[in-house]
Scaffold this active site. Structure first.
Site, PDB file in Angstrom:
ATOM      1  N   ARG A 110       0.864  -1.183   0.000  1.00  0.00           N
ATOM      2  CA  ARG A 110       0.000   0.000   0.000  1.00  0.00           C
ATOM      3  C   ARG A 110       0.903   1.237   0.000  1.00  0.00           C
ATOM      4  O   ARG A 110       1.425   1.618   1.043  1.00  0.00           O
ATOM      5  CB  ARG A 110      -0.882  -0.034   1.254  1.00  0.00           C
ATOM      6  CG  ARG A 110      -2.068   0.921   1.214  1.00  0.00           C
ATOM      7  CD  ARG A 110      -2.668   1.056   2.604  1.00  0.00           C
ATOM      8  NE  ARG A 110      -1.839   1.910   3.441  1.00  0.00           N
ATOM      9  CZ  ARG A 110      -1.745   1.804   4.769  1.00  0.00           C
ATOM     10  NH1 ARG A 110      -2.400   0.871   5.417  1.00  0.00           N
ATOM     11  NH2 ARG A 110      -0.973   2.631   5.449  1.00  0.00           N
ATOM     12  N   HIS A 168      -3.764   4.480   4.561  1.00  0.00           N
ATOM     13  CA  HIS A 168      -4.918   3.573   4.672  1.00  0.00           C
ATOM     14  C   HIS A 168      -6.144   4.225   4.039  1.00  0.00           C
ATOM     15  O   HIS A 168      -6.830   3.637   3.203  1.00  0.00           O
ATOM     16  CB  HIS A 168      -5.177   3.243   6.135  1.00  0.00           C
ATOM     17  CG  HIS A 168      -6.531   2.672   6.398  1.00  0.00           C
ATOM     18  ND1 HIS A 168      -6.930   1.442   5.926  1.00  0.00           N
ATOM     19  CD2 HIS A 168      -7.604   3.178   7.077  1.00  0.00           C
ATOM     20  CE1 HIS A 168      -8.172   1.212   6.303  1.00  0.00           C
ATOM     21  NE2 HIS A 168      -8.610   2.237   6.990  1.00  0.00           N
ATOM     22  N   TYR A 200       4.107   5.855  11.269  1.00  0.00           N
ATOM     23  CA  TYR A 200       4.409   4.459  11.602  1.00  0.00           C
ATOM     24  C   TYR A 200       5.315   3.740  10.600  1.00  0.00           C
ATOM     25  O   TYR A 200       5.637   2.585  10.816  1.00  0.00           O
ATOM     26  CB  TYR A 200       3.115   3.667  11.811  1.00  0.00           C
ATOM     27  CG  TYR A 200       2.098   3.747  10.692  1.00  0.00           C
ATOM     28  CD1 TYR A 200       2.212   2.938   9.565  1.00  0.00           C
ATOM     29  CD2 TYR A 200       1.015   4.630  10.773  1.00  0.00           C
ATOM     30  CE1 TYR A 200       1.284   3.000   8.549  1.00  0.00           C
ATOM     31  CE2 TYR A 200       0.078   4.700   9.751  1.00  0.00           C
ATOM     32  CZ  TYR A 200       0.211   3.887   8.647  1.00  0.00           C
ATOM     33  OH  TYR A 200      -0.706   3.958   7.640  1.00  0.00           O
TER      34      TYR A 200
END
Lengths: 388, 339
Positions: A278, A282, A291
Site C-alpha cells: 500500500r 490507509h 508508523y
C-alpha cells in the site's frame, strides 16, 4: 501446490512430518512472470495460463493500470478539495486488482473490501458509483446484481463468509461460476476469514480467496498478523494456496485463472496471497509517516506495478511515445468525467432515511417517518425535498 | 386439525416450507443426522437431502455469514442457533449484514433469512442455555423479531417467517417444546399477520402483556386472579419488533393499567419499550405507572436459583397488585391473600 514459489506446509523427513517453525511473513518467494525491471521470465506452470496474452492484451492491461491509478489520484484530490468525505487509495495495488479482476467472467461474483476500486472498474461499475459512498450520498454505490459485485464490505473480513455462502449456492444451482473474496492481510486474523476457509473446504465451495498482502493494516505491519507467509495457512485448512507477486499483473492474471479453473471444474477453493504494497495511506484520514519509514516506500517504489509493465512493454517495442500519450490522455478524460460525476451527484432527500429498512411496511418506522415529516413541515419543507 | 406438540408443530412448518420452496435451505449444528439437539429438524435431512438440510461446521458466525451469501444468491436460509447463549459469535453478521444489507443496497439485495433461536430458561441447564437475548435484536433496525407461544402459532409463524422477505429472528420458548395443542395445517400464511398481537384472555382491570414462554404463565395468572374478582386481559405480543401497539393501546385505554412480564433482564428490555411506547400513546388513560415483572439484571443464574429469577404466577400477580394499588410486596402486605 501448483508450482515453485507456491507453498509447502510441511516436509517429510524419514517418515516424520516436520512442520516449519516461525518464519518471516515474506520468507517464501512469490510466483512472478515479469520482474521489476520488466524482464519476462519463463514459468513452466503458469506460462500456458497466459499463452493467449499477446501484445494487444498486454497493452489493454497497461491501459487498465494507468486508468485506475488516475481514478485513484483524482478521487484523492477530490477528497482533499472537500468533495469526498474520505477515500481509500489503492496506489501500488493496481496489478493485483487488475490481474485478478480481468481473469473473471461476468457471471462470477465478487465480494470485496472497500479498497478494490480497480476490481470494481473491471466489473463495469460506473464512475459516479465508485464515489457515492465516499461522498456520503448513499451506503452502496451500485446494485450488486447489475455488475455481479457485492457492496464493498467495511467490516473487516466479513465478506469472505458471504463469498463462501454464495459459492455454496452456485454449487446447489449446478452452475460453473465462481465467487471471489477480496480481503487484506489484516483480515486474515479475523475469525470470519478463518471460518470461511473451514466452510469452503468442508463444502468444497467454488470460491477464490484473494488476499492482497499490502503489508499494512492501517498502522499494523503484516508481522503482527502473521509469523509465516500468509499463504502457508491455507493448506492447514485443506485449501491449496499460492503466493504471487502482486505487483506483476501477468502473474496475478495467471494464478487467478488457475484458481478459477479449479473452482469451475469442481476442485473447490483456492487461496491466493498477492504480495503487494500500500504505497499510500490507509485512507485519506491516515498519516503513514507516523508508523513507517521512507526507505520502505522507496524499496517498493522500485517494484511499482505500472512502471514494471511499462518497462516490459517498452522492451517489446509496444510503448511508443504517441501510444503512451494517448493512454495518458484517455486516463485524464476518465478523471475529468469522474470529477464531473462527483460534483453533479444529486443530494439524497430526507425521505430516503426511511426507505428500504424493510421490504415490507413497518408500523414503527411509519410512525417515526410521519412524525418527522410533520416536523419538517414546520419549516415549510417535505421529506421528499432536499436536506435541511 | 390434529393435536401435536409445540416442537413438532415447528417441524411440520419447516417441512412444509422445504416442500413448497426449493430455495429454502436449513443450516445449523447437528440439525441433519441428529435432527438437532431438540429434534426440531428430525427426519428433514433424510427426506430432503443433505443439500437442503446442512450440518454446518461448528461456528455461528460462519453459519450466519454463509447464510448471507446464500441469500445473495437467491436462497432462503433457515438457520438454527443451537441455544440462545450461543448466538453471540453470529451477532456481528446479524447486526452488520443481515439487518442492514437491504437498506445498504437501497432494496437491491434481500435477506430473507430466518434465525431460529431456542430461548428462555426453566429447563435446569447450565449457563448459556437459558438466556433471553431478544432485546439485542429488537433494538436493531432491519430485523423482525417474533416469538410464538402456541403450537398453532409455532406452525404458522415459522412459515410466515420463512416467507417474509425481511430477516426474522424466531425465538422458540424451549421449555414449551413439549406442550400439546391443536394445529390446523390448512391455515394459510396470510392471517393473522406475523406482526399482529393476540388477545389471549379478555379482561377489564389490568392489561398483562407478555410473549413466548410466559404466555401460559400469564394466562394461568389471569385465571387465578379471577378467583379474587380481578379481570386481567392477557396479550401475547407474538411480534416483538415491530410491536403491535394498536392492540396493546386499545386494551390499556380500556383497563387503564399495564403490566409487562418477560424472562429477560429488565433494563433496556421489551418491558421498557412497551412502558415508554404506551405512556407516549395513551398517558391520559393510565391509572398507574406501567409495572414490569422481569428477570433480574443479572447474568443467568445457576439452575437451582433460576426459579427465583424467572417470573412465575405469584410474581406476576404481585405486579398486578401493584398496578391495582392493592397490598403487595412493596407495600409490605402478604400478596394475594387467598392465593
Amino acid at each position: 501446490m501448483s508450482s515453485d514459489g507456491a507453498v509447502s506446509g510441511s516436509r517429510t523427513t524419514a517418515g516424520a512430518t516436520v512442520f516449519p517453525g516461525p518464519a518471516h511473513p515474506d520468507a517464501d518467494v512469490p510466483v512472478h512472470l515479469v520482474d521489476p525491471d520488466g524482464v519476462r521470465h519463463p514459468h513452466a506452470s503458469y506460462d500456458p495460463l497466459v499463452a493467449d496474452v499477446d501484445g494487444a492484451a498486454l497493452q489493454r492491461l497497461y491501459e487498465d493500470l494507468v486508468v485506475v491509478r488516475r481514478i485513484d489520484a483524482e478521487a484523492t484530490a477530490l477528497q482533499r478539495q472537500g468533495e469526498l468525505a474520505l477515500w481509500p487509495p489503492l496506489l501500488g495495488q493496481e496489478a493485483a486488482q487488475i490481474g485478478s479482476g480481468r481473469a473473471l467472467r461476468p457471471d462470477d461474483f465478487v465480494f470485496s473490501s472497500y479498497r478494490e476500486n480497480a476490481v470494481a472498474y473491471c466489473r463495469g461499475v460506473g464512475l459516479a458509483d465508485l464515489l457515492r459512498v465516499w461522498r456520503g450520498s448513499a451506503s452502496s454505490g451500485w446494485d450488486p446484481y447489475t455488475v455481479n459485485m457485492a457492496t464493498p464490505q467495511i467490516i473487516i473480513g466479513a465478506q469472505a463468509l458471504h463469498a463462501t455462502g454464495y459459492a455454496m449456492g452456485i454449487t446447489a444451482d449446478g452452475a460453473d461460476s465462481v465467487a471471489v473474496a477480496y480481503f487484506g492481510d489484516g483480515a486474515t486474523t479475523q475469525g470470519d476469514v478463518n471460518e470461511a476457509m473451514v466452510f469452503a473446504a468442508s463444502y468444497q465451495a467454488p470460491v477464490v480467496f484473494f488476499c492482497q498482502n499490502n503489508h499494512w493494516a492501517i498502522s499494523e505491519p503484516v508481522g503482527l498478523q502473521a509469523r509465516v507467509p500468509i499463504a502457508r495457512r491455507a493448506p492447514g485448512f485443506g485449501i491449496p494456496s499460492v503466493r504471487v507477486d502482486g505487483n506483476d499483473v501477468l502473474a496475478c492474471l495467471a494464478v487467478t485463472r488457475e484458481a478459477l479453473a479449479r473452482a469451475r471444474s469442481g476442485g473447490g477453493p483456492t487461496y491466493i496471497e498477492a504480495v503487494t504494497y500500500r504505497m499510500g495511506p490507509h485512507t485519506t484520514a491516515d498519516d503513514p509517516t507516523r508508523y513507517r519509514e521512507a526507505h520502505e516506500l522507496e524499496h517498493w517504489a522500485a517494484r511499482d506495478p505500472l512502471a514494471r509493465l511499462a518497462a516490459h512493454l517498452d522492451s517489446l517495442g509496444l510503448l511508443p511515445a504517441e501510444y503512451a500519450d494517448a493512454v495518458r490522455s484517455r486516463a485524464d478524460a476518465v478523471a475529468a468525467e469522474l470529477r464531473e460525476a462527483c460534483i453533479s451527484m444529486p443530494e439524497p432527500a430526507p425521505s430516503a432515511l426511511f426507505e428500504h429498512v424493510y421490504s415490507e411496511p413497518n408500523s414503527w418506522l411509519e410512525r417515526q417517518q410521519d412524525h418527522y415529516e410533520r416536523y419538517l413541515a414546520l419549516f415549510g419543507a417535505t421529506s421528499a425535498e432536499g436536506p435541511r | 386439525m390434529s393435536v401435536t406438540t409445540f416442537g413438532r408443530a415447528i417441524t411440520a412448518g419447516l417441512r412444509r416450507a422445504l416442500d413448497e420452496d426449493p430455495k429454502v435451505v436449513l443450516m445449523g449444528e447437528d440439525i441433519g443426522q441428529l435432527g438437532g439437539v431438540f429434534r426440531i429438524t428430525d427426519g428433514l435431512q433424510k427426506d430432503f437431502g443433505s443439500h437442503r438440510v446442512l450440518d454446518s461446521p461448528l461456528a455461528e458466525a460462519g453459519i450466519m455469514g454463509t447464510a448471507v451469501g446464500l441469500a445473495y444468491r437467491g436462497y432462503r436460509p433457515v438457520v438454527e442457533i443451537q441455544f440462545d447463549g450461543f448466538i453471540y459469535p453470529a451477532f456481528d453478521q446479524i447486526v452488520c449484514q443481515v439487518a442492514k444489507l437491504h437498506y445498504r443496497t437501497q432494496g437491491a439485495v434481500r435477506m430473507p433469512i430466518t434465525v431460529r433461536v431456542p430461548f428462555g430458561g426453566g429447563i435446569g441447564s447450565p449457563e448459556h442455555h437459558s438466556e433471553s437475548p431478544e432485546a439485542y435484536f429488537t433494538h436493531t433496525s432491519g430485523l423482525r423479531v417474533v416469538s410464538p407461544s402456541t403450537p398453532q402459532d409455532a406452525y404458522t409463524m415459522i412459515r410466515q417467517a420463512i416467507a417474509c422477505d425481511d430477516p426474522v429472528l424466531y425465538f422458540e420458548p424451549k421449555r414449551r417444546y413439549h406442550v400439546k395443542g391443536e394445529v390446523d395445517e390448512s391455515v394459510g400464511t396470510g392471517t393473522p399477520d406475523l406482526g399482529a398481537a393476540r388477545v389471549v384472555t379478555e379482561g377489564t382491570d389490568v392489561t398483562l402483556v407478555t410473549y413466548g414462554p410466559l404466555v401460559t404463565t400469564a394466562r394461568d395468572a389471569a385465571l387465578a386472579a379471577s378467583d379474587d374478582g380481578i379481570s386481567i386481559e392477557v396479550i401475547d405480543l407474538r411480534s416483538l419488533a415491530p410491536i403491535d401497539y394498536g392492540t396493546v393501546e386499545a386494551s390499556v385505554r380500556k383497563t387503564g393499567r399495564l403490566v409487562i412480564t418477560h424472562e429477560a433482564a429488565q433494563s433496556g428490555g421489551l418491558g421498557a419499550e412497551l412502558a415508554a411506547g404506551i405512556t407516549e400513546r395513551c398517558f391520559e388513560h393510565l391509572e398507574h405507572a406501567p409495572v414490569r415483572v422481569t428477570g433480574f439484571d443479572i447474568p443467568y443464574p445457576c439452575s437451582k436459583l433460576e426459579s427465583h429469577h424467572l417470573p412465575d404466577l405469584d410474581r406476576i400477580l404481585d405486579g398486578v397488585d401493584r398496578a391495582l394499588r392493592r397490598p403487595n410486596s412493596l407495600t409490605g402486605a402478604t400478596p394475594g391473600g387467598a392465593r
